[in-house]
Design a protein around this motif. Sequence first.
Motif, mmCIF file in Angstrom:
data_model
loop_
_atom_site.group_PDB
_atom_site.id
_atom_site.type_symbol
_atom_site.label_atom_id
_atom_site.label_comp_id
_atom_site.label_asym_id
_atom_site.label_seq_id
_atom_site.Cartn_x
_atom_site.Cartn_y
_atom_site.Cartn_z
ATOM 1 N N ASN A 178 -6.605 0.700 -3.577
ATOM 2 C CA ASN A 178 -6.347 -0.329 -2.569
ATOM 3 C C ASN A 178 -7.488 -1.349 -2.626
ATOM 4 O O ASN A 178 -8.596 -1.068 -2.167
ATOM 5 C CB ASN A 178 -6.300 0.374 -1.200
ATOM 6 C CG ASN A 178 -6.067 -0.584 -0.055
ATOM 7 O OD1 ASN A 178 -6.464 -1.739 -0.106
ATOM 8 N ND2 ASN A 178 -5.432 -0.085 0.986
ATOM 9 N N SER A 192 0.845 -1.210 0.000
ATOM 10 C CA SER A 192 0.000 0.000 0.000
ATOM 11 C C SER A 192 0.871 1.249 0.000
ATOM 12 O O SER A 192 0.632 2.184 -0.776
ATOM 13 C CB SER A 192 -0.900 0.078 1.240
ATOM 14 O OG SER A 192 -1.552 -1.113 1.452
ATOM 15 N N GLU A 207 -3.232 -2.151 -6.025
ATOM 16 C CA GLU A 207 -2.514 -3.163 -5.234
ATOM 17 C C GLU A 207 -3.461 -4.138 -4.564
ATOM 18 O O GLU A 207 -4.592 -3.758 -4.231
ATOM 19 C CB GLU A 207 -1.584 -2.492 -4.224
ATOM 20 C CG GLU A 207 -2.227 -1.450 -3.333
ATOM 21 C CD GLU A 207 -2.586 -1.922 -1.952
ATOM 22 O OE1 GLU A 207 -2.458 -3.122 -1.674
ATOM 23 O OE2 GLU A 207 -3.042 -1.076 -1.162
ATOM 24 N N LYS A 242 0.931 3.822 -3.129
ATOM 25 C CA LYS A 242 0.478 5.206 -2.917
ATOM 26 C C LYS A 242 1.547 6.187 -3.386
ATOM 27 O O LYS A 242 1.260 7.171 -4.070
ATOM 28 C CB LYS A 242 0.213 5.393 -1.417
ATOM 29 C CG LYS A 242 -0.829 6.422 -1.111
ATOM 30 C CD LYS A 242 -1.082 6.534 0.381
ATOM 31 C CE LYS A 242 -1.753 5.313 0.973
ATOM 32 N NZ LYS A 242 -1.909 5.359 2.427
#
Length: 215
Positions: free
Chosen positions: A33, A17, A128, A21
């Motif tokens: 996410n 994550s 992801e 990001k």
Amino acid sequence: MTTPVIAIDGPAASGKSSVAKRVAGQLGWVYVNTGNMFRMITWAVLQAGIDAQDAAAITALEPSLRLSFEVCDGQMTARINDRLLTDAELNSPGVNAAVSLVAQIPTVRARLVSEQRALVTHGSLVMEGRDIGSVIFPDTPHKFYIDASEEVRARRRASQGLSDAVGLRDKLDSTRKNAPLVVPQGALLIDSSELTLDQVVSHVIAALRQQGIPS
Ligand code: CDP
Ligand code: CDP
């Protein structure tokens, strides 16, 4: 031309994550996410008083769950039945303990496969999860698998102050029949056990440059 997608997969607390990001921020792409979508559904299952092992009850509940998506500050924001969940709700011990069970249920996975593929209408994505490079966007040439030893990952979670049996989730996620956690074909594997977040992001950005991104 198809919308480009960067797929980042890996086990719990490997850093996917944080890496996704930052990469999305650097490229100006939308960060997605997908784990939070499974967490949202799990939260709704628990709110309805349904046991996470009760596949029939979850399958019956699923069509009543309305998911909506919008981009806020470069991130895909998801609502369930118009409700935006807090980080505390998404990462509660109850959700952590149940999410990998709910994520095995075929109707839940089928629903999220189509919801996630449809997100390309919002722009170029850095997505992801566990099955992004293997199932959701298997044809993307931009695939990464972020790993770290179980010991390092358990330590990272604990230092976030979260109660999370990462080893148990990994086992459930890797051994399920439907879309298990695997290193997708063609993915660049990065072991982050001994790397800082900055170093992992630099690796990913360097690989993307070789792949012509940003164009
Ligand atoms: O952040 P962390 O890696 O701990 O978990 P997450 O990405 O929030 O995902 C929570 C759970 O959702 C995982 O343990 C999987 O069971 C499930 N998941 C999945 O099956 N497929 C995905 N693409 C993303 C998450
Ligand atoms: O999304 P995932 O569960 O794979 O991991 P994360 O939530 O991005 O990262 C878990 C924690 O590990 C965060 O506090 C990160 O800052 C930290 N981390 C780290 O210390 N070193 C790395 N190379 C990657 C992540």
